[in-house]
Write a protein that holds these residues in place. Structure first.
Motif, PDB file in Angstrom:
ATOM      1  N   TRP A  93     116.748  70.430  38.980  1.00 41.26           N
ATOM      2  CA  TRP A  93     117.241  70.897  40.280  1.00 41.26           C
ATOM      3  C   TRP A  93     118.511  71.718  40.097  1.00 41.26           C
ATOM      4  N   ALA A 139     111.016  72.523  46.002  1.00 38.47           N
ATOM      5  CA  ALA A 139     112.250  72.209  46.731  1.00 38.47           C
ATOM      6  C   ALA A 139     113.499  72.882  46.166  1.00 38.47           C
ATOM      7  N   SER A 143     115.362  75.733  48.429  1.00 41.11           N
ATOM      8  CA  SER A 143     116.713  75.409  48.892  1.00 41.11           C
ATOM      9  C   SER A 143     117.709  76.485  48.491  1.00 41.11           C
ATOM     10  N   TRP A 146     117.086  79.699  50.568  1.00 40.18           N
ATOM     11  CA  TRP A 146     117.647  79.568  51.925  1.00 40.18           C
ATOM     12  C   TRP A 146     119.156  79.759  51.867  1.00 40.18           C
TER      13      TRP A 146
END
Length: 249
Positions: A93, A139, A143, A146
């Motif tokens: 991530w 994800a 993320s 965005w």
């Protein structure tokens, strides 16, 4: 002489941007982590091996640029992991968000003083249709994309009084090796074939087609041009009109 800096300019969308700006009469500066890819870029371009998410490396790149910057394309990004949220490792991530978001932040951080002092400039950030829709099993990438839009709009508000513009391009599914990797990973994650995922992406657009890197590059050149002098703070999709971002439906 107009001058543009493109991060991740050694391949894909970044390379197409370099060629498009070159054709439009710009001096082209590109960065990339892949030195072999940079070696294949035109010899007339200024080329720097650099990680867009490393402040130390990007500071060196900007310090080597002599003169004003007409445009900056904050284009560096990686696809990140393809998995359900509960199966994503924090390190994966963090790496995805770092390259996609922090890379854009650093490009703006170092471009801002030059452009404000010059009273002109255009920054183009590469977001994604993932920055407009939620994308299952993506994800970290969604993320970050965005967040790039929020970063762009904030920069546009800060820099606008100095004559500096900022916009974000949201590519859809772009033909090329990177998208092929996404297709293979999504196929594995969703127990589908690669062709089923491909068809889902294509059928999810009004144009029923992937886009080409040159389509993104042409939009970037327009946004940097005087023809777009009053276009700022905008999110512009170049995606054949994505209707349904989930290819399994």
């Amino acid at each position: 002489m107009k001058r543009v800096l493109v991060t991740a300019g050694g391949s894909g969308i970044g390379l197409a941007m370099g060629h498009a700006f070159d054709a439009a009469g710009y001096d082209v500066i590109v960065t990339d982590v892949d030195s072999d890819a940079l070696d294949q870029a035109p010899a007339s371009w200024a080329k720097h091996v650099a990680d867009a998410s490393s402040e130390a490396q990007m500071a060196v790149v900007f310090a080597k640029i002599d003169g004003d910057l007409s445009a900056v394309c904050a284009n560096a990004g990686i696809a990140g992991p393809t998995a359900a949220i509960e199966d994503i490792k924090l390190a994966d991530w963090q790496r995805c968000v770092s390259v996609n978001l922090e890379g854009a932040f650093l490009a703006l951080k170092y471009a801002a003083p030059r452009m404000k002092a010059a009273g002109a400039g255009s920054v183009i950030l590469t977001s994604s249709t993932a920055g407009i829709y939620g994308y299952p099993n993506r994800a970290p990438y969604a993320s970050a994309k965005w967040a790039i839009i929020g970063l762009m709009k904030t920069f546009a508000m800060e820099a606008g009084p100095f004559g500096v513009r900022a916009n974000a391009i949201c590519p859809g599914a772009v033909e090329g090796p990177r998208m092929e990797g996404v297709l293979e990973r999504e196929a594995a994650a969703k127990s589908m074939t690669r062709d089923q995922v491909y068809d889902g992406y294509a059928k999810g657009t009004s144009m029923r087609s992937f886009v080409k890197a040159a389509d993104i590059a042409d939009m970037a050149v327009f946004l940097a041009s005087d023809a777009a002098r009053m276009v700022s703070g905008q999110v512009i999709s170049v995606d054949g009109h994505t209707e349904n971002p989930d290819p399994k439906i």
